[in-house]
Enzyme design. Structure first.
Site, PDB file in Angstrom:
ATOM      1  N   ASN A  67       1.031  -1.214   0.009  1.00  0.00           N
ATOM      2  CA  ASN A  67       0.028   0.061   0.076  1.00  0.00           C
ATOM      3  C   ASN A  67       0.862   1.307  -0.111  1.00  0.00           C
ATOM      4  O   ASN A  67       1.843   1.137   0.510  1.00  0.00           O
ATOM      5  CB  ASN A  67      -1.032   0.109   1.122  1.00  0.00           C
ATOM      6  CG  ASN A  67      -0.331   0.657   2.416  1.00  0.00           C
ATOM      7  OD1 ASN A  67      -0.597   1.647   2.736  1.00  0.00           O
ATOM      8  ND2 ASN A  67       0.030  -0.380   3.189  1.00  0.00           N
ATOM      9  N   CYS A 127       7.342   5.596   8.312  1.00  0.00           N
ATOM     10  CA  CYS A 127       6.478   5.342   7.145  1.00  0.00           C
ATOM     11  C   CYS A 127       7.350   5.532   5.916  1.00  0.00           C
ATOM     12  O   CYS A 127       7.742   6.752   5.785  1.00  0.00           O
ATOM     13  CB  CYS A 127       5.252   6.410   7.179  1.00  0.00           C
ATOM     14  SG  CYS A 127       4.314   5.918   5.614  1.00  0.00           S
ATOM     15  N   ASN A 189       6.879  -0.779  11.229  1.00  0.00           N
ATOM     16  CA  ASN A 189       6.073  -0.732  10.205  1.00  0.00           C
ATOM     17  C   ASN A 189       6.398  -1.404   8.956  1.00  0.00           C
ATOM     18  O   ASN A 189       6.896  -2.487   9.314  1.00  0.00           O
ATOM     19  CB  ASN A 189       6.211   0.875   9.637  1.00  0.00           C
ATOM     20  CG  ASN A 189       5.154   1.707   9.025  1.00  0.00           C
ATOM     21  OD1 ASN A 189       4.216   1.036   8.531  1.00  0.00           O
ATOM     22  ND2 ASN A 189       4.885   2.856   9.588  1.00  0.00           N
ATOM     23  N   GLY A 240       3.256  -6.651  12.747  1.00  0.00           N
ATOM     24  CA  GLY A 240       3.996  -7.251  11.378  1.00  0.00           C
ATOM     25  C   GLY A 240       3.707  -8.625  11.064  1.00  0.00           C
ATOM     26  O   GLY A 240       4.018  -9.527  11.609  1.00  0.00           O
TER      27      GLY A 240
END
Length: 307
Positions: A67, A127, A189, A240
Site C-alpha cells: 500500500n 512510514c 512498520n 507485522g
C-alpha cells in the site's frame, strides 16, 4: 485467574492487543466490542491537512499487501474536535499516532495532543511514503534521536516511536529512542516494496513504491523484535503479520510486551478479539498466570549448550 494486563513503561493496558495505526476506524464498533481491546491507536494525523497519494494505492500479493496510502489527514485540530469525542466513550487508553516532515514539526501536534483522554503519543517516524524515495527518520539513529529529543521536550505524555524495518541496524535506532527519553518502541512498520504489472509495464501503485505488510513480513519483524530486546530495556510493541495467537506468542517470546494487529483485520475484522481469547486459552493450558511471563522467554541457547 489469568492476568492479561501489561505495563508499557507506566501505562497500564488491560491486555496486550491493539490495532496498528491506519488499520482501525470507528466502523469496527459495529463488529467488535471496543472495550475488550488493550488500547486504541489512531490513524496517523499531521499538523496540517494532507492529501493521499495518487491512485491506485493498494495491491494484493501472495501472503502480503502493498500500500501507498500516503497518510491522508485532516489535521490535528480536526482530530481533537471530531474524532477524539468518539473514542472518549470507550475504556481502552487512546494512543495518538502523529507524523511530520521535519523533527521540529512533530512538536506542535504533540503539544496539541496533551488533552484529556489521550494516553500516549506514537511518533510515526517510519512510514516509507513520507520522504522522497521512501526515506524516513527511523532509517538511522541520528535522525531518530533528533525527532525523539524534540518530542520529549515538547510533551510529558508517554512517547512511543514506530520504527521501520528499512534500516541496516534496527537495534541502534531503538537505542537512540531510549537514549532520548522514549518510553517504548513499536517494531515495526511496513517494508518498502514495489510491484509491476507486466502487461501494462507500469507500477501497480500510483506512488510506484509502497509498504509491504501481512504474513510475509513476520519472520523479518520477529527477528527485529528479538534484536531490539537484546539491546534496550524499554518495552517493545511487536507488529507485522500477526494474525493469530501463535503469531502473537512468538512475538512475545522474542521480546515484545504488547502487540499491534493490522492487515489481518482487513481480512477478518474480529481478528483482535479472536486472538485475545486464544491468548487467554493458551495461558490456561500452559499454566501461565500473567501474560508478561512470555515476554523475552525464548529459549535461544545454542543446542550444544543444552546437552
Amino acid at each position: 485467574m489469568i492476568d492479561l494486563s501489561v505495563d508499557i513503561n507506566g501505562l497500564r493496558l488491560a491486555n496486550p492487543v491493539m490495532p496498528a495505526s491506519g488499520t482501525f476506524a470507528e466502523g469496527l464498533a459495529e463488529v467488535i466490542d471496543f472495550n475488550r481491546l488493550g488500547a486504541f491507536v489512531t490513524k496517523t494525523f499531521t499538523l496540517h491537512p494532507r492529501s493521499s497519494n495518487p491512485l491506485p494505492r493498494v495491491c494484493e500479493l501472495d501472503s502480503a499487501r502493498l500500500n501507498a496510502i500516503g497518510i491522508p489527514s485532516k489535521g490535528v485540530e480536526d482530530f481533537i474536535a471530531h474524532m477524539l469525542p468518539f473514542y472518549q466513550q470507550y475504556a481502552p487508553p487512546l494512543i495518538a499516532s502523529i507524523s511530520a516532515p521535519t523533527a521540529q514539526e512533530f512538536t506542535t501536534p504533540a503539544r496539541l495532543s496533551e488533552v484529556p483522554d489521550i494516553a500516549a503519543i506514537e511518533a510515526n517516524i517510519s512510514c516509507p511514503n513520507i520522504e522522497e524515495d521512501g526515506r524516513a527518520f527511523a532509517i538511522e539513529p541520528v535522525a531518530t534521536a533528533r525527532v525523539i529529543k524534540a518530542l520529549r521536550q515538547a510533551t510529558s505524555l508517554p512517547l512511543w516511536a514506530k520504527l521501520t524495518p528499512n534500516t541496516s541496524d534496527v537495534a541502534a535506532v531503538a537505542q537512540a529512542v531510549e537514549h532520548e527519553g522514549g518510553d517504548a518502541v513499536v517494531v515495526g512498520n511496513t517494508l518498502l516494496g514495489m510491484s509491476i504489472d507486466i502487461h501494462s509495464r507500469r507500477p501497480r501503485l500510483g506512488n510506484i513504491m509502497g509498504g509491504l505488510s501481512g504474513p510475509a513480513i513476520k519472520p523479518i519483524m520477529l527477528r527485529m523484535v528479538y534484536q531490539c530486546h537484546k539491546h534496550i530495556s524499554i518495552p517493545i510493541i511487536g507488529c507485522g503479520g500477526i494474525a493469530d495467537a501463535e503469531d502473537a506468542i512468538a512475538y512475545m517470546l522474542a521480546g515484545a510486551s504488547a502487540l499491534q494487529v493490522g492487515t489481518a483485520t482487513f481480512i477478518q475484522p474480529q481478528t483482535m478479539i479472536t486472538l485475545l481469547d486464544s491468548l487467554h486459552q493458551y495461558c490456561q493450558q500452559q499454566g501461565i498466570r500473567h501474560i508478561g511471563e512470555l515476554t523475552g522467554a525464548l529459549d535461544d541457547a545454542p543446542v550444544a549448550d543444552l546437552r
